[in-house]
Design a protein around this motif. Structure first.
Motif, PDB file in Angstrom:
ATOM      1  N   GLU A 114     -40.559 -26.141  43.670  1.00  0.00           N
ATOM      2  CA  GLU A 114     -41.168 -24.827  43.667  1.00  0.00           C
ATOM      3  C   GLU A 114     -41.464 -24.383  42.237  1.00  0.00           C
ATOM      4  O   GLU A 114     -40.606 -24.500  41.356  1.00  0.00           O
ATOM      5  CB  GLU A 114     -40.208 -23.836  44.340  1.00  0.00           C
ATOM      6  N   ASN A 115     -42.653 -23.879  42.015  1.00  0.00           N
ATOM      7  CA  ASN A 115     -43.050 -23.304  40.734  1.00  0.00           C
ATOM      8  C   ASN A 115     -42.839 -24.248  39.553  1.00  0.00           C
ATOM      9  O   ASN A 115     -42.505 -23.810  38.459  1.00  0.00           O
ATOM     10  CB  ASN A 115     -42.300 -21.995  40.471  1.00  0.00           C
ATOM     11  N   ASN A 116     -43.023 -25.525  39.776  1.00  0.00           N
ATOM     12  CA  ASN A 116     -42.878 -26.540  38.729  1.00  0.00           C
ATOM     13  C   ASN A 116     -41.541 -26.470  38.006  1.00  0.00           C
ATOM     14  O   ASN A 116     -41.441 -26.753  36.812  1.00  0.00           O
ATOM     15  CB  ASN A 116     -44.028 -26.463  37.733  1.00  0.00           C
ATOM     16  N   GLU A 117     -40.514 -26.063  38.725  1.00  0.00           N
ATOM     17  CA  GLU A 117     -39.157 -26.063  38.180  1.00  0.00           C
ATOM     18  C   GLU A 117     -38.485 -27.373  38.568  1.00  0.00           C
ATOM     19  O   GLU A 117     -38.731 -27.905  39.646  1.00  0.00           O
ATOM     20  CB  GLU A 117     -38.353 -24.894  38.743  1.00  0.00           C
ATOM     21  N   HIS A 121     -35.561 -28.856  45.989  1.00  0.00           N
ATOM     22  CA  HIS A 121     -35.102 -28.045  47.117  1.00  0.00           C
ATOM     23  C   HIS A 121     -35.015 -28.930  48.357  1.00  0.00           C
ATOM     24  O   HIS A 121     -35.986 -29.592  48.728  1.00  0.00           O
ATOM     25  CB  HIS A 121     -36.046 -26.875  47.371  1.00  0.00           C
TER      26      HIS A 121
END
Length: 170
Positions: A114-117, A121
């Motif tokens: 998610e969000n290039n983090e 997940h």
């Protein structure tokens, strides 16, 4: 040992971790289920057969002779393509692994970034609607050179499966 990857590339991280899941779950004595993959293949082969039949009719006969058949084939192609799209978008959506344990219980795993983090997940789902949503910092399972340390991934998955079992017992 696997080949090194660029740990700053989310697509490479995802591909490497997703590819490692069947082996890790096999070590945890889960047998992989190919139900979704097989369904997707059958639909895809159906699309290819319809396209091939349309091509052969077009090559062997005159246009006016096969117009009705071509309309049926085009309609079938559109229908199967729509079924394929629906299946990948809503049925298979994000499922990376499906397996069955020794007791016959199924487990489904969805993964995403998610969000290039650099957080992998993972959602573990079982038949009884028990879900466990968690995230794995990728620096825990990759070393500085970019090699996946499968033993650490195996241990982390084992901890999550233990947590899922205790959650089901409650």
């Amino acid at each position: 040992m696997s080949k090194p990857i660029n740990v700053y590339s989310i697509p490479e991280l995802r591909q490497t971790l997703d590819d490692a899941l069947p082996e890790v779950f096999a070590r945890h004595e889960l047998k992989q289920s190919f139900r979704l993959i097989d369904t997707k293949l059958v639909i895809g082969y159906g699309i290819a057969l319809v396209a091939a039949a349309s091509f052969l009719l077009d090559k062997k006969f005159e246009f006016d002779e096969v117009l009705l058949y071509q309309k049926i084939l085009v309609g079938s192609y559109v229908f199967l393509s729509t079924v394929y799209w629906y299946f990948t978008k809503f049925v298979q959506k994000g499922i990376t692994y499906e397996g069955v344990d020794k007791k016959g219980r199924s487990i489904t795993v969805k993964t995403f970034f998610e969000n290039n983090e650099p957080l992998y997940h993972v959602t573990f789902m079982t038949q009884g609607d028990f879900d466990l949503k968690t995230a794995l910092p990728v620096n825990k399972v990759f070393n500085e050179q970019g090699f996946l340390q499968t033993d650490l991934l195996y241990q982390w998955i084992g901890q999550q499966l233990t947590t899922l079992e205790t959650k089901k017992a409650d």
